[in-house]
Design a protein around this motif. Structure first.
Motif, PDB file in Angstrom:
ATOM      1  N   UNK A  67      22.797  25.076  14.057  1.00  0.00           N
ATOM      2  CA  UNK A  67      22.091  23.975  14.725  1.00  0.00           C
ATOM      3  C   UNK A  67      20.631  23.897  14.269  1.00  0.00           C
ATOM      4  N   UNK A  68      19.978  25.044  14.193  1.00  0.00           N
ATOM      5  CA  UNK A  68      18.584  25.097  13.748  1.00  0.00           C
ATOM      6  C   UNK A  68      18.488  24.608  12.307  1.00  0.00           C
ATOM      7  N   UNK A  69      19.378  25.094  11.462  1.00  0.00           N
ATOM      8  CA  UNK A  69      19.365  24.716  10.043  1.00  0.00           C
ATOM      9  C   UNK A  69      19.596  23.215   9.876  1.00  0.00           C
ATOM     10  N   UNK A  70      20.566  22.658  10.571  1.00  0.00           N
ATOM     11  CA  UNK A  70      20.823  21.214  10.441  1.00  0.00           C
ATOM     12  C   UNK A  70      19.636  20.394  10.911  1.00  0.00           C
ATOM     13  N   UNK A  71      18.968  20.823  11.974  1.00  0.00           N
ATOM     14  CA  UNK A  71      17.774  20.116  12.448  1.00  0.00           C
ATOM     15  C   UNK A  71      16.671  20.181  11.393  1.00  0.00           C
ATOM     16  N   UNK A  72      16.509  21.343  10.782  1.00  0.00           N
ATOM     17  CA  UNK A  72      15.484  21.521   9.752  1.00  0.00           C
ATOM     18  C   UNK A  72      15.789  20.668   8.526  1.00  0.00           C
ATOM     19  N   UNK A  73      17.024  20.705   8.068  1.00  0.00           N
ATOM     20  CA  UNK A  73      17.417  19.958   6.867  1.00  0.00           C
ATOM     21  C   UNK A  73      17.332  18.449   7.114  1.00  0.00           C
ATOM     22  N   UNK A  74      17.684  18.012   8.315  1.00  0.00           N
ATOM     23  CA  UNK A  74      17.579  16.579   8.639  1.00  0.00           C
ATOM     24  C   UNK A  74      16.126  16.120   8.520  1.00  0.00           C
ATOM     25  N   UNK A  75      15.213  17.010   8.852  1.00  0.00           N
ATOM     26  CA  UNK A  75      13.792  16.698   8.796  1.00  0.00           C
ATOM     27  C   UNK A  75      13.222  16.808   7.383  1.00  0.00           C
ATOM     28  N   UNK A  76      13.714  17.780   6.623  1.00  0.00           N
ATOM     29  CA  UNK A  76      13.183  18.006   5.272  1.00  0.00           C
ATOM     30  C   UNK A  76      14.229  18.692   4.395  1.00  0.00           C
ATOM     31  N   UNK A  77      14.525  18.093   3.269  1.00  0.00           N
ATOM     32  CA  UNK A  77      15.493  18.708   2.361  1.00  0.00           C
ATOM     33  C   UNK A  77      14.978  20.048   1.826  1.00  0.00           C
ATOM     34  N   UNK A  78      13.663  20.252   1.841  1.00  0.00           N
ATOM     35  CA  UNK A  78      13.081  21.516   1.373  1.00  0.00           C
ATOM     36  C   UNK A  78      13.518  22.692   2.233  1.00  0.00           C
ATOM     37  N   UNK A  79      13.962  22.428   3.456  1.00  0.00           N
ATOM     38  CA  UNK A  79      14.408  23.500   4.341  1.00  0.00           C
ATOM     39  C   UNK A  79      15.580  24.270   3.737  1.00  0.00           C
ATOM     40  N   UNK A  80      16.335  23.631   2.870  1.00  0.00           N
ATOM     41  CA  UNK A  80      17.502  24.286   2.248  1.00  0.00           C
ATOM     42  C   UNK A  80      17.078  25.571   1.544  1.00  0.00           C
ATOM     43  N   UNK A  81      15.859  25.615   1.032  1.00  0.00           N
ATOM     44  CA  UNK A  81      15.370  26.800   0.332  1.00  0.00           C
ATOM     45  C   UNK A  81      15.349  28.036   1.230  1.00  0.00           C
ATOM     46  N   UNK A  82      15.341  27.832   2.550  1.00  0.00           N
ATOM     47  CA  UNK A  82      15.185  28.946   3.489  1.00  0.00           C
ATOM     48  C   UNK A  82      16.439  29.209   4.313  1.00  0.00           C
ATOM     49  N   UNK A  83      17.525  28.562   3.951  1.00  0.00           N
ATOM     50  CA  UNK A  83      18.798  28.729   4.663  1.00  0.00           C
ATOM     51  C   UNK A  83      19.457  30.029   4.208  1.00  0.00           C
ATOM     52  N   UNK A  84      20.042  30.739   5.152  1.00  0.00           N
ATOM     53  CA  UNK A  84      20.719  31.998   4.840  1.00  0.00           C
ATOM     54  C   UNK A  84      21.799  31.778   3.778  1.00  0.00           C
ATOM     55  N   UNK A  85      21.916  32.736   2.901  1.00  0.00           N
ATOM     56  CA  UNK A  85      22.849  32.651   1.765  1.00  0.00           C
ATOM     57  C   UNK A  85      24.287  32.409   2.201  1.00  0.00           C
ATOM     58  N   UNK A  86      24.721  33.044   3.286  1.00  0.00           N
ATOM     59  CA  UNK A  86      26.107  32.861   3.716  1.00  0.00           C
ATOM     60  C   UNK A  86      26.383  31.412   4.104  1.00  0.00           C
ATOM     61  N   UNK A  87      25.395  30.718   4.661  1.00  0.00           N
ATOM     62  CA  UNK A  87      25.586  29.295   4.973  1.00  0.00           C
ATOM     63  C   UNK A  87      25.614  28.453   3.703  1.00  0.00           C
ATOM     64  N   UNK A  88      24.830  28.847   2.716  1.00  0.00           N
ATOM     65  CA  UNK A  88      24.824  28.111   1.451  1.00  0.00           C
ATOM     66  C   UNK A  88      26.154  28.249   0.711  1.00  0.00           C
ATOM     67  N   UNK A  89      26.876  29.324   0.973  1.00  0.00           N
ATOM     68  CA  UNK A  89      28.167  29.546   0.330  1.00  0.00           C
ATOM     69  C   UNK A  89      29.304  28.810   1.037  1.00  0.00           C
ATOM     70  N   UNK A  90      29.032  28.268   2.198  1.00  0.00           N
ATOM     71  CA  UNK A  90      30.041  27.567   2.998  1.00  0.00           C
ATOM     72  C   UNK A  90      30.039  26.082   2.621  1.00  0.00           C
ATOM     73  N   UNK A  91      31.057  25.657   1.868  1.00  0.00           N
ATOM     74  CA  UNK A  91      31.104  24.275   1.385  1.00  0.00           C
ATOM     75  C   UNK A  91      31.147  23.253   2.523  1.00  0.00           C
ATOM     76  N   UNK A  92      31.840  23.578   3.591  1.00  0.00           N
ATOM     77  CA  UNK A  92      31.884  22.645   4.722  1.00  0.00           C
ATOM     78  C   UNK A  92      30.505  22.473   5.342  1.00  0.00           C
ATOM     79  N   UNK A  93      29.775  23.573   5.451  1.00  0.00           N
ATOM     80  CA  UNK A  93      28.431  23.469   6.009  1.00  0.00           C
ATOM     81  C   UNK A  93      27.490  22.775   5.029  1.00  0.00           C
ATOM     82  N   UNK A  94      27.687  22.999   3.740  1.00  0.00           N
ATOM     83  CA  UNK A  94      26.882  22.291   2.738  1.00  0.00           C
ATOM     84  C   UNK A  94      27.073  20.779   2.895  1.00  0.00           C
TER      85      UNK A  94
END
Length: 119
Positions: free
Chosen positions: A58-85
């Motif tokens: 929830x925190x990550x989606x709120x951050x990414x909705x606000x700024x695509x740059x937030x992706x740089x700080x997302x935990x690696x396990x979430x980045x590996x999840x294609x559905x979450x991507x």
């Protein structure tokens, strides 16, 4: 109707300057509510959040909705999840440019980015 007006005024009162937001997250980075409030306005300030919040969907989606740059700080396990991507791309199509290369070459993710209006 009066309550709707109060909510609007309350929301406007909570708008923080970037420096105030940065100070607030630095002081309260361990409080989920504080982190969520700040990253909703300034997504890239996710960099100051604790790792547990960088893994919080929830925190990550709120951050990414606000700024695509937030992706740089997302935990690696979430980045590996294609559905979450895909969820991040739906929240902000510009997030695709910050996601790992495999995502940028995935036809479904590219289609989601180019067909989504983002906001």
């Amino acid at each position: 109707e009066d309550h709707a007006g109060c909510n609007l005024i309350g929301a406007m009162a909570q708008t923080l300057s970037r420096s105030d937001a940065k100070n607030k997250i630095n002081r309260g980075a361990f409080h989920r509510k504080v982190v969520l409030e700040v990253v909703t306005q300034y997504g890239d300030l996710l960099c100051y959040a604790q790792p547990k919040h960088q893994r919080d969907k929830e925190v990550v989606l709120a951050a990414v909705a606000s700024s695509s740059w937030a992706v740089k700080y997302v935990a690696e396990d979430l980045l590996q999840d294609d559905n979450f991507a895909l969820d991040m791309i739906r929240a902000n199509p510009m997030a695709l440019r910050m996601l790992p290369e495999r995502c940028r070459h995935d036809p479904d993710m590219v289609l989601a980015a180019v067909s989504g209006d983002g906001r």
